[in-house]
Motif scaffolding. Structure first.
Motif, PDB file in Angstrom:
ATOM      1  N   PRO A  27       0.830  -1.201   0.000  1.00 49.87           N
ATOM      2  CA  PRO A  27       0.000   0.000   0.000  1.00 49.87           C
ATOM      3  C   PRO A  27       0.869   1.257   0.000  1.00 49.87           C
ATOM      4  O   PRO A  27       1.856   1.328   0.731  1.00 49.87           O
ATOM      5  CB  PRO A  27      -0.792  -0.121   1.301  1.00 49.87           C
ATOM      6  CG  PRO A  27       0.085  -0.921   2.203  1.00 49.87           C
ATOM      7  CD  PRO A  27       0.908  -1.823   1.324  1.00 49.87           C
ATOM      8  N   CYS A  44      -6.971  -2.917   9.421  1.00 53.21           N
ATOM      9  CA  CYS A  44      -5.776  -3.691   9.069  1.00 53.21           C
ATOM     10  C   CYS A  44      -5.681  -4.966   9.917  1.00 53.21           C
ATOM     11  O   CYS A  44      -5.584  -4.898  11.141  1.00 53.21           O
ATOM     12  CB  CYS A  44      -4.519  -2.848   9.269  1.00 53.21           C
ATOM     13  SG  CYS A  44      -3.013  -3.809   8.955  1.00 53.21           S
ATOM     14  N   PRO A  45      -5.674  -6.145   9.283  1.00 46.00           N
ATOM     15  CA  PRO A  45      -5.671  -7.395  10.051  1.00 46.00           C
ATOM     16  C   PRO A  45      -4.332  -7.709  10.709  1.00 46.00           C
ATOM     17  O   PRO A  45      -4.273  -8.568  11.590  1.00 46.00           O
ATOM     18  CB  PRO A  45      -6.025  -8.457   8.992  1.00 46.00           C
ATOM     19  CG  PRO A  45      -5.592  -7.866   7.703  1.00 46.00           C
ATOM     20  CD  PRO A  45      -5.778  -6.380   7.839  1.00 46.00           C
ATOM     21  N   THR A  46      -3.277  -7.035  10.298  1.00 42.16           N
ATOM     22  CA  THR A  46      -1.968  -7.312  10.905  1.00 42.16           C
ATOM     23  C   THR A  46      -1.497  -6.163  11.798  1.00 42.16           C
ATOM     24  O   THR A  46      -0.354  -6.158  12.252  1.00 42.16           O
ATOM     25  CB  THR A  46      -0.903  -7.563   9.818  1.00 42.16           C
ATOM     26  OG1 THR A  46      -0.823  -6.397   8.981  1.00 42.16           O
ATOM     27  CG2 THR A  46      -1.240  -8.779   8.981  1.00 42.16           C
ATOM     28  N   SER A  48      -0.630  -3.184  11.101  1.00 43.70           N
ATOM     29  CA  SER A  48       0.598  -2.644  10.511  1.00 43.70           C
ATOM     30  C   SER A  48       0.574  -1.138  10.295  1.00 43.70           C
ATOM     31  O   SER A  48       1.563  -0.578   9.844  1.00 43.70           O
ATOM     32  CB  SER A  48       0.847  -3.307   9.146  1.00 43.70           C
ATOM     33  OG  SER A  48       1.029  -4.691   9.303  1.00 43.70           O
ATOM     34  N   ILE A  49      -0.540  -0.482  10.574  1.00 42.64           N
ATOM     35  CA  ILE A  49      -0.630   0.946  10.282  1.00 42.64           C
ATOM     36  C   ILE A  49       0.093   1.752  11.360  1.00 42.64           C
ATOM     37  O   ILE A  49      -0.110   1.541  12.555  1.00 42.64           O
ATOM     38  CB  ILE A  49      -2.106   1.398  10.174  1.00 42.64           C
ATOM     39  CG1 ILE A  49      -2.823   0.639   9.050  1.00 42.64           C
ATOM     40  CG2 ILE A  49      -2.188   2.906   9.957  1.00 42.64           C
ATOM     41  CD1 ILE A  49      -2.287   0.890   7.662  1.00 42.64           C
ATOM     42  N   ALA A  58       1.662   2.115   6.152  1.00 40.99           N
ATOM     43  CA  ALA A  58       1.941   0.732   6.553  1.00 40.99           C
ATOM     44  C   ALA A  58       3.396   0.537   6.968  1.00 40.99           C
ATOM     45  O   ALA A  58       4.309   1.058   6.340  1.00 40.99           O
ATOM     46  CB  ALA A  58       1.615  -0.201   5.397  1.00 40.99           C
ATOM     47  N   CYS A  63       3.167  -5.542   7.030  1.00 40.87           N
ATOM     48  CA  CYS A  63       2.067  -5.456   6.063  1.00 40.87           C
ATOM     49  C   CYS A  63       2.149  -6.632   5.099  1.00 40.87           C
ATOM     50  O   CYS A  63       3.193  -6.893   4.512  1.00 40.87           O
ATOM     51  CB  CYS A  63       2.173  -4.144   5.287  1.00 40.87           C
ATOM     52  SG  CYS A  63       1.155  -4.115   3.806  1.00 40.87           S
ATOM     53  N   LYS A  64       1.040  -7.357   4.941  1.00 40.32           N
ATOM     54  CA  LYS A  64       1.058  -8.516   4.035  1.00 40.32           C
ATOM     55  C   LYS A  64       0.418  -8.199   2.694  1.00 40.32           C
ATOM     56  O   LYS A  64       0.207  -9.102   1.884  1.00 40.32           O
ATOM     57  CB  LYS A  64       0.417  -9.723   4.699  1.00 40.32           C
ATOM     58  CG  LYS A  64      -1.022  -9.536   5.080  1.00 40.32           C
ATOM     59  CD  LYS A  64      -1.539 -10.791   5.762  1.00 40.32           C
ATOM     60  CE  LYS A  64      -3.006 -10.651   6.096  1.00 40.32           C
ATOM     61  NZ  LYS A  64      -3.539 -11.859   6.733  1.00 40.32           N
ATOM     62  N   GLY A  65       0.073  -6.938   2.462  1.00 39.83           N
ATOM     63  CA  GLY A  65      -0.391  -6.524   1.139  1.00 39.83           C
ATOM     64  C   GLY A  65      -1.778  -6.982   0.776  1.00 39.83           C
ATOM     65  O   GLY A  65      -2.090  -7.145  -0.405  1.00 39.83           O
ATOM     66  N   CYS A  66      -2.650  -7.147   1.761  1.00 39.80           N
ATOM     67  CA  CYS A  66      -3.993  -7.655   1.482  1.00 39.80           C
ATOM     68  C   CYS A  66      -4.863  -6.623   0.764  1.00 39.80           C
ATOM     69  O   CYS A  66      -5.828  -6.976   0.101  1.00 39.80           O
ATOM     70  CB  CYS A  66      -4.669  -8.091   2.777  1.00 39.80           C
ATOM     71  SG  CYS A  66      -4.998  -6.729   3.922  1.00 39.80           S
ATOM     72  N   GLY A  67      -4.564  -5.332   0.941  1.00 41.74           N
ATOM     73  CA  GLY A  67      -5.321  -4.291   0.253  1.00 41.74           C
ATOM     74  C   GLY A  67      -6.584  -3.840   0.949  1.00 41.74           C
ATOM     75  O   GLY A  67      -7.318  -2.993   0.422  1.00 41.74           O
ATOM     76  N   ILE A  68      -6.854  -4.358   2.131  1.00 42.52           N
ATOM     77  CA  ILE A  68      -8.075  -3.961   2.846  1.00 42.52           C
ATOM     78  C   ILE A  68      -8.047  -2.465   3.173  1.00 42.52           C
ATOM     79  O   ILE A  68      -9.051  -1.770   3.027  1.00 42.52           O
ATOM     80  CB  ILE A  68      -8.247  -4.801   4.129  1.00 42.52           C
ATOM     81  CG1 ILE A  68      -8.541  -6.250   3.760  1.00 42.52           C
ATOM     82  CG2 ILE A  68      -9.348  -4.236   5.029  1.00 42.52           C
ATOM     83  CD1 ILE A  68      -8.555  -7.217   4.935  1.00 42.52           C
ATOM     84  N   CYS A  69      -6.898  -1.964   3.572  1.00 45.21           N
ATOM     85  CA  CYS A  69      -6.791  -0.532   3.911  1.00 45.21           C
ATOM     86  C   CYS A  69      -7.157   0.333   2.704  1.00 45.21           C
ATOM     87  O   CYS A  69      -7.846   1.342   2.839  1.00 45.21           O
ATOM     88  CB  CYS A  69      -5.393  -0.204   4.423  1.00 45.21           C
ATOM     89  SG  CYS A  69      -4.070  -0.674   3.292  1.00 45.21           S
ATOM     90  N   MET A  80      -2.552   0.429  -4.231  1.00 47.35           N
ATOM     91  CA  MET A  80      -1.735  -0.776  -4.115  1.00 47.35           C
ATOM     92  C   MET A  80      -0.771  -0.823  -5.303  1.00 47.35           C
ATOM     93  O   MET A  80      -1.169  -0.664  -6.449  1.00 47.35           O
ATOM     94  CB  MET A  80      -2.615  -2.027  -4.095  1.00 47.35           C
ATOM     95  CG  MET A  80      -3.570  -2.096  -2.912  1.00 47.35           C
ATOM     96  SD  MET A  80      -2.774  -1.998  -1.296  1.00 47.35           S
ATOM     97  CE  MET A  80      -1.900  -3.568  -1.245  1.00 47.35           C
TER      98      MET A  80
HETATM   99  S1  SF4 Z   1      -2.373  -3.936   2.864  1.00 42.70           S
HETATM  100 FE1  SF4 Z   1      -3.432  -5.156   4.467  1.00 42.70          FE
HETATM  101  S2  SF4 Z   1      -1.833  -5.696   5.913  1.00 42.70           S
HETATM  102 FE2  SF4 Z   1      -1.020  -4.022   4.672  1.00 42.70          FE
HETATM  103  S3  SF4 Z   1      -1.470  -2.155   5.839  1.00 42.70           S
HETATM  104 FE3  SF4 Z   1      -3.155  -2.494   4.385  1.00 42.70          FE
HETATM  105  S4  SF4 Z   1      -4.696  -3.641   5.546  1.00 42.70           S
HETATM  106 FE4  SF4 Z   1      -2.749  -3.810   6.659  1.00 42.70          FE
END
Ligand code: SF4
Ligand code: SF4
Length: 86
Positions: A27, A44-46, A48-49, A58, A63-69, A80
Protein backbone atom coordinates in the motif's frame (compact mmCIF):
# COMPACT_ATOMS: atom_id res chain seq x y z
CA UNK A 1 14.50 -13.68 11.14
CA UNK A 2 14.58 -11.78 14.41
CA UNK A 3 13.39 -14.04 17.18
CA UNK A 4 11.62 -12.79 20.29
CA UNK A 5 10.15 -15.06 22.87
CA UNK A 6 6.89 -14.55 24.69
CA UNK A 7 5.06 -16.89 26.96
CA UNK A 8 1.41 -17.35 26.02
CA UNK A 9 -1.28 -18.74 28.38
CA UNK A 10 -0.90 -22.36 27.24
CA UNK A 11 2.85 -22.32 27.81
CA UNK A 12 4.02 -22.48 24.20
CA UNK A 13 6.41 -19.96 22.64
CA UNK A 14 5.19 -17.19 20.33
CA UNK A 15 7.42 -15.63 17.67
CA UNK A 16 7.27 -12.33 15.84
CA UNK A 17 6.47 -13.26 12.24
CA UNK A 18 7.36 -10.63 9.66
CA UNK A 19 4.36 -11.13 7.43
CA UNK A 20 5.71 -8.51 5.02
CA UNK A 21 8.20 -11.06 3.72
CA UNK A 22 5.63 -12.78 1.48
CA UNK A 23 3.82 -9.67 0.18
CA UNK A 24 3.07 -9.32 -3.57
CA UNK A 25 1.68 -5.77 -3.38
CA UNK A 26 2.30 -2.85 -1.07
CA UNK A 27 0.00 0.00 0.00
CA UNK A 28 1.21 3.48 -0.91
CA UNK A 29 -0.46 6.37 0.91
CA UNK A 30 -0.80 9.82 -0.62
CA UNK A 31 -0.03 12.22 2.27
CA UNK A 32 -1.98 14.99 0.52
CA UNK A 33 -5.20 12.96 0.65
CA UNK A 34 -4.76 11.34 4.08
CA UNK A 35 -6.66 13.08 6.88
CA UNK A 36 -5.48 10.62 9.56
CA UNK A 37 -8.98 9.34 10.27
CA UNK A 38 -7.50 5.92 11.21
CA UNK A 39 -10.03 3.85 9.27
CA UNK A 40 -7.11 1.93 7.74
CA UNK A 41 -5.72 1.29 11.22
CA UNK A 42 -9.09 -0.04 12.35
CA UNK A 43 -9.39 -2.56 9.50
CA UNK A 44 -5.78 -3.69 9.07
CA UNK A 45 -5.67 -7.40 10.05
CA UNK A 46 -1.97 -7.31 10.90
CA UNK A 47 -2.03 -4.03 12.88
CA UNK A 48 0.60 -2.64 10.51
CA UNK A 49 -0.63 0.95 10.28
CA UNK A 50 1.74 3.50 11.81
CA UNK A 51 1.71 7.29 12.25
CA UNK A 52 4.26 8.85 9.89
CA UNK A 53 3.44 12.38 11.16
CA UNK A 54 2.15 13.65 7.79
CA UNK A 55 -0.07 10.61 7.22
CA UNK A 56 -0.87 7.10 8.41
CA UNK A 57 0.87 4.36 6.46
CA UNK A 58 1.94 0.73 6.55
CA UNK A 59 4.90 -0.72 8.40
CA UNK A 60 6.21 -2.85 5.55
CA UNK A 61 7.91 -5.32 7.87
CA UNK A 62 4.47 -6.63 8.79
CA UNK A 63 2.07 -5.46 6.06
CA UNK A 64 1.06 -8.52 4.03
CA UNK A 65 -0.39 -6.52 1.14
CA UNK A 66 -3.99 -7.66 1.48
CA UNK A 67 -5.32 -4.29 0.25
CA UNK A 68 -8.08 -3.96 2.85
CA UNK A 69 -6.79 -0.53 3.91
CA UNK A 70 -6.99 0.70 0.31
CA UNK A 71 -10.54 -0.63 0.00
CA UNK A 72 -11.71 0.96 3.24
CA UNK A 73 -9.99 4.36 3.06
CA UNK A 74 -12.83 6.91 2.70
CA UNK A 75 -10.46 9.40 1.04
CA UNK A 76 -9.07 6.93 -1.53
CA UNK A 77 -5.63 7.91 -0.27
CA UNK A 78 -4.11 4.43 -0.57
CA UNK A 79 -3.08 2.76 -3.82
CA UNK A 80 -1.73 -0.78 -4.11
CA UNK A 81 1.53 -1.11 -6.04
CA UNK A 82 3.14 -4.32 -7.26
CA UNK A 83 6.30 -5.34 -5.45
CA UNK A 84 9.33 -5.52 -7.70
CA UNK A 85 10.48 -9.08 -8.43
CA UNK A 86 14.00 -9.81 -7.25
S1 SF4 B 1 -2.37 -3.94 2.86
FE1 SF4 B 1 -3.43 -5.16 4.47
S2 SF4 B 1 -1.83 -5.70 5.91
FE2 SF4 B 1 -1.02 -4.02 4.67
S3 SF4 B 1 -1.47 -2.15 5.84
FE3 SF4 B 1 -3.16 -2.49 4.39
S4 SF4 B 1 -4.70 -3.64 5.55
FE4 SF4 B 1 -2.75 -3.81 6.66
S1 SF4 C 1 -8.13 5.57 6.05
FE1 SF4 C 1 -7.18 6.85 4.47
S2 SF4 C 1 -7.52 8.97 5.13
FE2 SF4 C 1 -7.90 7.64 6.89
S3 SF4 C 1 -5.91 7.56 7.96
FE3 SF4 C 1 -5.95 5.81 6.57
S4 SF4 C 1 -4.96 6.55 4.69
FE4 SF4 C 1 -5.52 8.33 5.91
Amino acid sequence: MEKRRYLCPVGTELYVVKTGEWRAERPVTDPKKCVKCATCWLYCPTQSIRDFKTHLGADLQFCKGCGICAQECPRHAIAMALEEEE
